[in-house]
Design a protein around this motif. Structure first.
Motif: not given
Length: 352
Positions: A1-7, A155-162
């Protein structure tokens, strides 16, 4: 599954924060905290943006109060400044999760809602003989933080969003205590594992769908998505085979235990559709829809409060009219024409 980044740049963009503030103030524009924030709106949003970019943002303390309709619940209200951040976050990440939800997940989604769920439920009640109605025991207070974070990270790999997701979760206030033991737990596990989401948060409404999304897909794959629906923690599965629903109930209880949830022992029942099934405040039969007596009692109680508040000048006639029209539109979904006539004919509003 492709995780979202740059959010994160989308979340902290000034345009997104401005849109979030406009969304958060709907129907609340004249409250003191909203007026105070809007008095220096641009300055407050720029300060908020600066804190989010530097990771110095810290959520404020929650205000808590209890409601007793339809049952006792602890409601937690975040400061308005934090609610703007919640809207900014959900405005970006919600579409990512919403695309993965099944069609028969109806709560807190655009284009869905209560009446769409009722329409689906009624159509199934006319076609199938039996219904499994399942409810999760203390759903919001029981949601496990560690499991939820793992689901979000799929679903999400954006570190700042996490970081922001974790910050909001970790700074949520303690909910009512829930001591439930599952396989592999020791004596202190329920006390050590952090659980519970504030019911009043916008993020909690999103996570309520996210937490059970995998369960939705498993039920749809196993039993067929067309005869299944869910509204928050209310499940409904229809079948012409009672034994199939008994097996589904046991399978669902086992699956929920893996994410540290438990079915409500009283509210989880298998019922013949011709005897009527309660769902979202209505008693639904194959040929008619009645409003639940508990729902009607609460409505009568609220109307008596409206009469009292109007009598002593605490509210004006427009507030009364809006409240009555809202209940009338909801009750009109069922076969309640004579009932609504009786209720409204008994109401008298006068000033003291």
């Amino acid at each position: 599954m492709k995780r979202a980044c740059g959010l994160y740049p989308q979340i902290v963009a000034f345009e997104n924060l401005l849109l979030a503030s406009r969304t958060a103030q709907r129907c609340k524009r004249f409250r003191n905290d909203v007026l105070a924030f809007n008095f220096n709106l641009e300055t407050n949003l720029l300060t908020l943006q600066r804190e989010l970019l530097s990771r110095s943002y810290t959520p404020g303390a929650y205000k808590t109060f209890e409601i007793f309709e339809p049952k006792r619940r602890l409601i937690s209200a975040a400061p308005y400044r934090d609610r703007v951040v919640h809207h900014a976050l959900c405005g970006v990440i919600e579409p990512l999760f919403n695309a993965s939800f099944i069609d028969s997940c109806y709560a807190n989604r655009k284009g869905k809602g209560t009446h769409k769920a009722l329409d689906h439920f009624v159509s199934l009640a006319k076609r199938y003989r039996y219904c499994l109605r399942a409810d999760i025991e203390k759903y919001f207070p029981s949601m496990d933080h560690l499991i939820l974070k793992e689901i979000i990270r799929r679903k999400i790999k954006c570190r700042d969003t996490l970081w922001l997701v974790d910050l909001i979760l970790d700074n949520s206030n303690e909910q009512e205590p829930v001591h439930q033991y599952f396989s592999g737990d020791d004596l202190l596990t329920p006390c050590v594992r952090r659980h519970g989401l504030p019911i009043g948060n916008l993020t909690s409404q999103l996570y309520a769908n996210v937490y059970l999304n995998k369960t939705d897909h498993e039920i749809a794959a196993r039993y067929g998505g067309r005869r299944y629906l869910r509204y928050v923690d209310d499940f409904a599965l229809f079948s012409n085979d009672r034994e199939e629903l008994q097996e589904a109930r046991d399978w669902l209880a086992h699956g929920l235990s893996e994410i540290r949830l438990r079915l409500h022992s009283v509210k989880t029942q298998i019922t013949e559709a011709r005897h009527g099934v309660s769902f979202l405040g209505f008693r639904i039969f194959p040929d008619r829809i009645r409003i639940c007596q508990s729902n009607l009692r609460r409505a009568r109680h609220r109307m008596r409060q409206l009469q009292c508040n109007y009598r002593y000048g605490r509210i004006d006639w427009l507030d009364v009219k809006n409240s009555l029209q809202s209940w009338n539109a909801h009750a009109a979904y069922g076969d309640t024409f004579r009932l609504r006539n009786t209720v409204f004919n008994s109401l008298v509003f006068s000033r003291c």
